[in-house]
Design an enzyme around this catalytic site. Structure first.
Site, PDB file in Angstrom:
ATOM      1  N   GLU A  71      28.901  31.293  46.941  1.00  0.00           N
ATOM      2  CA  GLU A  71      30.034  30.809  47.730  1.00  0.00           C
ATOM      3  C   GLU A  71      30.549  31.898  48.670  1.00  0.00           C
ATOM      4  O   GLU A  71      30.951  31.613  49.797  1.00  0.00           O
ATOM      5  CB  GLU A  71      31.165  30.342  46.804  1.00  0.00           C
ATOM      6  CG  GLU A  71      32.340  29.693  47.527  1.00  0.00           C
ATOM      7  CD  GLU A  71      33.420  30.663  47.978  1.00  0.00           C
ATOM      8  OE1 GLU A  71      34.279  30.269  48.782  1.00  0.00           O
ATOM      9  OE2 GLU A  71      33.401  31.836  47.538  1.00  0.00           O
ATOM     10  N   GLU A  72      30.541  33.142  48.200  1.00  0.00           N
ATOM     11  CA  GLU A  72      31.218  34.212  48.921  1.00  0.00           C
ATOM     12  C   GLU A  72      30.604  34.534  50.280  1.00  0.00           C
ATOM     13  O   GLU A  72      31.331  34.797  51.238  1.00  0.00           O
ATOM     14  CB  GLU A  72      31.266  35.491  48.065  1.00  0.00           C
ATOM     15  CG  GLU A  72      32.143  35.392  46.835  1.00  0.00           C
ATOM     16  CD  GLU A  72      33.628  35.279  47.154  1.00  0.00           C
ATOM     17  OE1 GLU A  72      33.986  35.193  48.338  1.00  0.00           O
ATOM     18  OE2 GLU A  72      34.424  35.262  46.210  1.00  0.00           O
ATOM     19  N   ASP A  92      38.948  27.466  42.307  1.00  0.00           N
ATOM     20  CA  ASP A  92      38.593  28.696  43.039  1.00  0.00           C
ATOM     21  C   ASP A  92      39.830  29.291  43.694  1.00  0.00           C
ATOM     22  O   ASP A  92      39.825  29.665  44.858  1.00  0.00           O
ATOM     23  CB  ASP A  92      37.519  28.396  44.095  1.00  0.00           C
ATOM     24  CG  ASP A  92      37.003  29.671  44.772  1.00  0.00           C
ATOM     25  OD1 ASP A  92      37.236  30.774  44.224  1.00  0.00           O
ATOM     26  OD2 ASP A  92      36.414  29.566  45.863  1.00  0.00           O
ATOM     27  N   HIS A 146      39.006  39.688  46.436  1.00  0.00           N
ATOM     28  CA  HIS A 146      37.943  40.488  47.064  1.00  0.00           C
ATOM     29  C   HIS A 146      38.187  41.998  46.956  1.00  0.00           C
ATOM     30  O   HIS A 146      37.679  42.768  47.774  1.00  0.00           O
ATOM     31  CB  HIS A 146      37.780  40.129  48.551  1.00  0.00           C
ATOM     32  CG  HIS A 146      37.356  38.728  48.799  1.00  0.00           C
ATOM     33  ND1 HIS A 146      37.237  38.195  50.066  1.00  0.00           N
ATOM     34  CD2 HIS A 146      36.995  37.731  47.945  1.00  0.00           C
ATOM     35  CE1 HIS A 146      36.850  36.939  49.985  1.00  0.00           C
ATOM     36  NE2 HIS A 146      36.695  36.639  48.701  1.00  0.00           N
ATOM     37  N   HIS A 176      32.466  29.030  41.476  1.00  0.00           N
ATOM     38  CA  HIS A 176      31.297  29.798  41.936  1.00  0.00           C
ATOM     39  C   HIS A 176      31.045  31.010  41.046  1.00  0.00           C
ATOM     40  O   HIS A 176      31.945  31.764  40.714  1.00  0.00           O
ATOM     41  CB  HIS A 176      31.402  30.173  43.417  1.00  0.00           C
ATOM     42  CG  HIS A 176      32.524  31.083  43.801  1.00  0.00           C
ATOM     43  ND1 HIS A 176      32.417  32.462  43.741  1.00  0.00           N
ATOM     44  CD2 HIS A 176      33.753  30.820  44.287  1.00  0.00           C
ATOM     45  CE1 HIS A 176      33.538  33.011  44.184  1.00  0.00           C
ATOM     46  NE2 HIS A 176      34.369  32.042  44.510  1.00  0.00           N
ATOM     47  N   ASP A 211      38.321  35.663  41.026  1.00  0.00           N
ATOM     48  CA  ASP A 211      37.515  35.041  42.089  1.00  0.00           C
ATOM     49  C   ASP A 211      36.026  35.269  41.829  1.00  0.00           C
ATOM     50  O   ASP A 211      35.468  36.240  42.326  1.00  0.00           O
ATOM     51  CB  ASP A 211      37.929  35.620  43.441  1.00  0.00           C
ATOM     52  CG  ASP A 211      37.273  34.924  44.613  1.00  0.00           C
ATOM     53  OD1 ASP A 211      36.799  33.784  44.432  1.00  0.00           O
ATOM     54  OD2 ASP A 211      37.218  35.512  45.697  1.00  0.00           O
TER      55      ASP A 211
END
Length: 462
Positions: A330-331, A358, A428, A284, A296
């Site tokens: 995606e997030e 991922d 994140h 992503h 990520d």
């Protein structure tokens, strides 16, 4: 009878000889793939640009659009047969100015702690919100306390990731519900805010954001939701033990806007023999906004691009059409993965295999497969080809969020599984930056993905 026996023996020997020759050919191709990735790879340079020249790529942001343009540009440079943008509407949420929080033990005596808004949260009222704290370990404990003990307070979800689980994604899955649904559930009992322990196995001062949902709450019922660092969570919990009457102050300026248009970026090498059978590799393109999204999922993006580049570099012409898809959103929505699957279904495209990266750019350990037993048996037969590269873990289970919507009978879905012990140190958070990615580990992952794509292209699915 003797001639029949001799014929059978000859056939068996011929089959064994053929299988040995095939295995030798496969081993030679895999070595070319690994050598090219490690000696002449492009994934690390790509990641350097994506992370350091563009940065965090939250859906709907200017940086996300810059990443789309970069992805399209770089795929065209590879000389693929097709490169195109697939429009998709995505949510737009902005963080605003840096969040601020403190613990107040008594009027005028405060201790600042690191927090960040969860993705999708509403802001606090102007000037922030300050209220007593009630600590819980999960959603069930919240329900047990009820409205009398929660109304007018900030709910502090403090269930840590389970440290004795070697598979860290299981540990993450075991406590992420408090981040995703905590605000929606706490609001039902009259809470004025939610604070969630960061999904992180390490003790540090980096709060970790992530998506959350208000469910079916009306706008006026929504309450602000923030993550607190693991050090901050331990400090707050200890202070609550000593003084249950302390208060917590949160100030956030986040905002949700109308959906905006973005794109999946797609490149294709058209199959030489079976062009109507499609194989997908991807990650992503979007990320959260605190760091630059290197693990990520910048790592997955550049590894997926590298798969097609490696095939071009070693002169391998796939039988089936192979697509790299740089999925958007995606997030906080999975809009890109859903849109790609919908378009594929509407066009009647026959997807036979999909692979996603991922889980960070760490040392590859193997793959997980969402497939039937026959396909998994075939995968197990390839294990000796990967063992020289210390790739040993082949399991049946999940694959990847973006390719999940492609699931149907007959398709094989796979996810690259790197060593996960450090992944949630960065997931994140502000420290998910380029310097946290090791060049060699990233390149090994790209080669591992290309090797699996080659084998499925050569032998097909069962």
């Amino acid at each position: 009878m003797v001639r029949t026996i001799i014929s059978i023996i000859f056939a068996i020997l011929s089959l064994n000889s053929f299988a040995q020759n095939e295995a030798k050919e496969d081993a030679t191709i895999l070595k070319k793939i690994y050598d090219t990735s490690l000696l002449n790879g492009k994934s690390y340079a790509w990641l350097d640009y994506l992370s350091n020249q563009i940065g965090g790529r939250l859906s709907g942001s200017v940086n996300a659009q810059l990443a789309v343009e970069w992805g399209e540009r770089e795929l065209k440079k590879l000389g693929l047969d097709k490169v195109w943008l697939q429009p998709v509407m995505v949510p737009k949420w902005t963080r605003g100015v840096t969040e601020f929080a403190y613990i107040e033990t008594e009027p005028g005596i405060t201790t600042n702690v690191p927090i960040c808004a969860l993705g999708g949260s509403v802001p606090t009222p102007i000037g922030g919100v300050k209220a007593p704290i009630v600590e819980v370990k999960g959603l069930e404990e919240l329900k047990e306390l009820g409205t009398d003990k929660i109304k007018g307070k900030i709910v502090f979800f403090n269930r840590p990731m389970q440290a004795d689980l070697i598979e860290t994604f299981r540990a993450y899955g075991g406590c992420v519900d408090q981040r995703y649904s905590g605000a929606a559930e706490a609001a039902k009992f009259g809470a004025v805010g939610v604070l969630v322990r960061s999904m992180n196995l390490r003790l540090d001062d980096f709060p970790h954001t992530g998506s959350m949902s208000y469910g079916d709450l009306k706008d006026m019922e929504k309450i602000p939701a923030a993550a607190i660092s693991t050090n901050g969570a331990d400090l707050l919990s200890s202070m609550l033990t000593l003084n249950p009457k302390i208060k917590f102050h949160i100030n956030m300026n986040c905002r949700t806007w109308k959906d905006v248009q973005s794109y999946n970026v797609i490149g294709e090498i058209t199959g030489s023999e079976l062009p109507k059978e499609y194989m997908v590799v991807g990650g992503h393109l979007d990320s959260w906004d605190l760091g630059d999204g290197s693990h990520d999922d910048g790592a997955g993006i550049v590894q997926s691009m590298e798969v097609l580049r490696l095939f071009k570099e070693i002169g391998y012409k796939p039988k089936r059409s192979i697509r790299v898809v740089l999925f958007m959103n995606e997030e906080n929505g999975l809009r890109g993965g859903k849109k790609y699957a919908k378009v594929a279904k509407d066009k009647g495209e026959n997807h036979v295999f999909a692979l996603e990266s991922d889980a960070g750019g760490f040392t590859p350990r193997g793959f997980s497969f969402d497939c039937n037993d026959a396909n998994f048996a075939q995968v197990q037969s390839w294990k000796p080809l990967f063992e020289p590269y210390l790739i040993h873990s082949f399991t049946q289970g999940g694959s990847g969020a973006d390719i999940g919507p492609l699931k149907k009978d007959g398709i094989v879905l796979a996810g690259l599984r790197p060593d996960s012990q450090r992944y949630f140190d960065y997931h994140h958070a502000k420290n998910d930056t380029f310097d946290a990615v090791n060049k060699r580990e990233l390149e090994l992952g790209a080669a591992t993905m290309a090797s699996l794509m080659y084998l499925f292209d050569k032998y097909g699915t069962k």
